[in-house]
Scaffold this motif. Structure first.
Motif, short mmCIF file in Angstrom:
data_model
loop_
_atom_site.label_atom_id
_atom_site.label_comp_id
_atom_site.label_asym_id
_atom_site.label_seq_id
_atom_site.Cartn_x
_atom_site.Cartn_y
_atom_site.Cartn_z
N LYS A 253 0.84 -1.19 0.00
CA LYS A 253 0.00 0.00 0.00
C LYS A 253 0.88 1.25 0.00
N GLN A 254 0.41 2.26 -0.71
CA GLN A 254 1.17 3.51 -0.82
C GLN A 254 0.32 4.67 -0.31
N TYR A 255 0.94 5.53 0.52
CA TYR A 255 0.23 6.63 1.14
C TYR A 255 0.73 7.96 0.57
N PRO A 256 -0.18 8.81 0.12
CA PRO A 256 0.25 10.12 -0.43
C PRO A 256 0.57 11.10 0.69
N ILE A 257 1.56 11.94 0.45
CA ILE A 257 1.94 13.03 1.36
C ILE A 257 2.01 14.30 0.52
N LEU A 258 1.22 15.30 0.90
CA LEU A 258 1.04 16.49 0.06
C LEU A 258 1.99 17.61 0.47
N HIS B 12 1.20 6.64 7.45
CA HIS B 12 0.54 5.33 7.53
C HIS B 12 -0.29 5.23 8.81
N ASP B 13 0.31 5.60 9.94
CA ASP B 13 -0.38 5.46 11.22
C ASP B 13 -1.63 6.34 11.28
N MET B 14 -1.54 7.55 10.71
CA MET B 14 -2.72 8.41 10.70
C MET B 14 -3.81 7.85 9.81
N ALA B 15 -3.40 7.33 8.67
CA ALA B 15 -4.39 6.77 7.74
C ALA B 15 -5.07 5.53 8.32
N GLU B 16 -4.32 4.75 9.10
CA GLU B 16 -4.87 3.50 9.65
C GLU B 16 -5.48 3.69 11.03
N GLY B 17 -5.43 4.93 11.52
CA GLY B 17 -6.06 5.23 12.80
C GLY B 17 -5.29 4.78 14.02
N THR C 180 10.26 21.85 -7.98
CA THR C 180 9.34 20.74 -7.69
C THR C 180 10.13 19.44 -7.47
N LEU C 181 11.23 19.55 -6.73
CA LEU C 181 12.11 18.39 -6.55
C LEU C 181 11.44 17.23 -5.84
N GLU C 182 10.49 17.53 -4.96
CA GLU C 182 9.86 16.46 -4.19
C GLU C 182 8.69 15.79 -4.91
N GLU C 183 8.28 16.35 -6.00
CA GLU C 183 7.15 15.77 -6.75
C GLU C 183 7.49 14.34 -7.21
N GLY C 184 6.62 13.41 -6.82
CA GLY C 184 6.77 12.03 -7.26
C GLY C 184 7.80 11.22 -6.49
N ARG C 185 8.43 11.78 -5.48
CA ARG C 185 9.44 11.01 -4.73
C ARG C 185 8.77 9.84 -4.01
N ILE C 186 9.31 8.66 -4.22
CA ILE C 186 8.80 7.46 -3.57
C ILE C 186 9.66 7.14 -2.35
N ILE C 187 9.03 6.91 -1.23
CA ILE C 187 9.73 6.55 0.00
C ILE C 187 9.49 5.07 0.25
N ASN C 188 10.46 4.26 -0.15
CA ASN C 188 10.29 2.81 -0.03
C ASN C 188 11.56 2.12 0.45
N ASN C 189 12.46 2.88 1.09
CA ASN C 189 13.73 2.32 1.55
C ASN C 189 13.82 2.29 3.07
N CYS C 190 12.67 2.15 3.73
CA CYS C 190 12.63 2.28 5.19
C CYS C 190 12.47 0.95 5.90
N GLY C 191 12.37 -0.15 5.15
CA GLY C 191 12.14 -1.44 5.78
C GLY C 191 10.72 -1.61 6.26
N LEU C 192 9.78 -0.85 5.67
CA LEU C 192 8.38 -0.90 6.05
C LEU C 192 7.59 -1.70 5.01
N PRO C 193 6.49 -2.33 5.40
CA PRO C 193 5.69 -3.12 4.44
C PRO C 193 4.77 -2.25 3.59
N TYR C 194 5.05 -1.01 3.47
CA TYR C 194 4.28 -0.07 2.66
C TYR C 194 5.23 1.03 2.21
#
Length: 445
Positions: free
Chosen positions: A16-21, A335-340, A30-44
């Motif tokens: 699952k992917q969570y958007p951050i605005l 993630h934590d905010m989205a999942e409550g 616009t350097l941050e546009e489209g940056r994917i954060i997937n190198n954290c050892g998290l399952p999302y």
């Protein structure tokens, strides 16, 4: 013959992917546009976006402080805890950050400040290996002390590369004073007295090549704020040059050792600093003590400053105080905010920034006058002490002579008085008789 079937393989579920605005650009980019954060050892994973159409889906809204135009998102969403409003900056505080009227709108901080930020991104990469701060700290000097001494025929003992000509702390005033007592080679856009060097083939020197030829480098930050330490310290470290530091009051988490740098604050005047630099320039052994950690074979755990290691020598996979670590922390919060599962404190605000000492060197131009007054005061004090001492000596002499004179007069008086009458008068007073006999014997001496 066995019957065969073509089984249709179901596609695996994508993480699952969570958007951050991002509510603002980053210095207009616009350097941050489209940056994917997937190198954290998290399952999302998470994805940065500047698309405000994704506002409803985004739980975290980020504003870059230097680019912020005060066009706020829906603050009711922030006050109710439905969204977090995060202020981002790696620069010293903007004017509005000093005013709680504005900063109390933001719930979280992403900055260089270890003391106040929820997500810390210092200017240096954590861990070990290529590109890390520890790599720069432990890098061997670019030139030997003999080669540096040879460069001194054409170069000053100190170098400075500067581009911000109107630093808020007035550092240029300090350098102007320093130039009265020692030569400083200045490159860049301000106060320049040296042309940027080139190789024989016309290629311009890299900044590290410029700095590496010197013994000392002015690592003076443009603001004096807690934890605000930039590449100005990494630059000399990476080439084996001693940094002359001015920035936060506490540098401990950024120092290689307690004897690897020189602080402006350790000297009452720029003249005293210049005198110390000239001493070290003439004493190779004393100078090299500032760099001995680079030549040591001792394991870094017992060689380097413990606070530095605590901050940057982190195990692989640990989120450190750098860009990757801060973004991983923000992604987890999204993630934590989205999942409550995030415990949101709706009354939490970042508050006004009170960590800076503004215009630190604004009055340094009055240093000469201050020194003159202090010198005059010193000599006035010396004169008063000498005068007091002389007065005391004269008083002792006068008292001593007065006492002798009184005794002499008493003896004279006694000599003019008939002896029989004297003895009769003093006969019943043994103490006075003893005094009389003493005076008589002294007079005979």
């Amino acid at each position: 013959m066995a019957e065969t079937t073509n089984a249709v393989q179901e596609p695996q579920d994508q993480p699952k992917q969570y958007p951050i605005l991002w509510w603002t650009t980053w210095f207009g980019q616009t350097l941050e546009e489209g940056r994917i954060i997937n190198n954290c050892g998290l399952p999302y994973s998470c994805k940065f976006t500047l698309d405000r159409n994704l506002y409803d889906e985004s739980k975290i809204i980020i504003a870059h402080a230097p680019s912020f135009q005060f066009d706020f998102p829906h603050l009711d969403d922030v006050k109710s805890g439905r969204k977090a409003l995060l202020l981002n900056t790696l620069e010293a505080p903007q004017e509005f950050q000093i005013n709680s009227q504005w900063t109390d709108i933001f719930t979280h901080m992403w900055s260089y400040s270890f003391g106040t930020a929820d997500f810390v991104e210092s200017y240096f990469a954590a861990g070990r290996g290529r590109g890390t701060f520890l790599e720069s700290v432990l890098a061997k000097p670019m030139y030997t002390i003999q080669e540096k001494n040879a460069f001194r025929k054409d170069l000053a003992p100190i170098a400075w590369i500067v581009s911000n000509c109107v630093a808020r702390n007035g550092r240029h005033h300090y350098v102007e004073q320093l130039l009265k007592y020692i030569k400083v080679d200045i490159y860049g856009k301000c106060m320049t007295n040296m042309a940027w060097p080139e190789h024989p083939d016309g290629r311009a020197f890299e900044a590290r090549e410029v700095v590496g030829r010197y013994k000392f480098y002015l690592s003076i930050e443009n603001n004096n704020c807690d934890d605000y330490v930039t590449e100005k310290i990494q630059r000399p470290y990476s080439v084996g040059v001693v940094p002359i530091l001015d920035g936060p009051k506490d540098y401990s988490r950024f120092l290689a050792t307690n004897h690897s740098s020189i602080r402006l604050d350790d000297f009452a005047t720029s003249k005293q600093l210049a005198h110390r630099i000239l001493e070290l320039d003439k004493d190779d052994a004393a100078y090299m003590k500032y760099l001995d950690y680079k030549e040591s074979t001792t394991p870094i755990e017992s060689l380097l400053n413990p606070r530095l290691l605590e901050t940057y020598d982190l195990p692989q996979g640990t989120w450190g105080p750098d860009g990757d670590g801060a973004r991983c922390g923000i992604c987890k919060m999204a993630h934590d905010m989205a999942e409550g599962t995030y415990q949101f404190n709706s009354s939490k605000v970042i508050g006004a920034d009170t960590t800076c000492e503004f215009t630190k060197w604004a009055s340094i131009s009055q240093e000469d006058e201050i020194i003159k007054r202090e010198t005059e005061l010193y000599w006035w004090i010396v004169a008063l002490v000498v005068l007091a001492a002389l007065t005391g000596v004269i008083s002792i002499i006068v008292c001593y002579k007065s006492r002798r004179a009184r005794r002499s007069l008493q003896v004279l008086k006694n000599n003019l008085t008939p002896s029989g009458w004297r003895e009769k008068k003093l006969g019943n007073d043994s103490t006075r008789m003893e005094d009389y006999q003493l005076l008589t014997s002294q007079n005979e001496d």
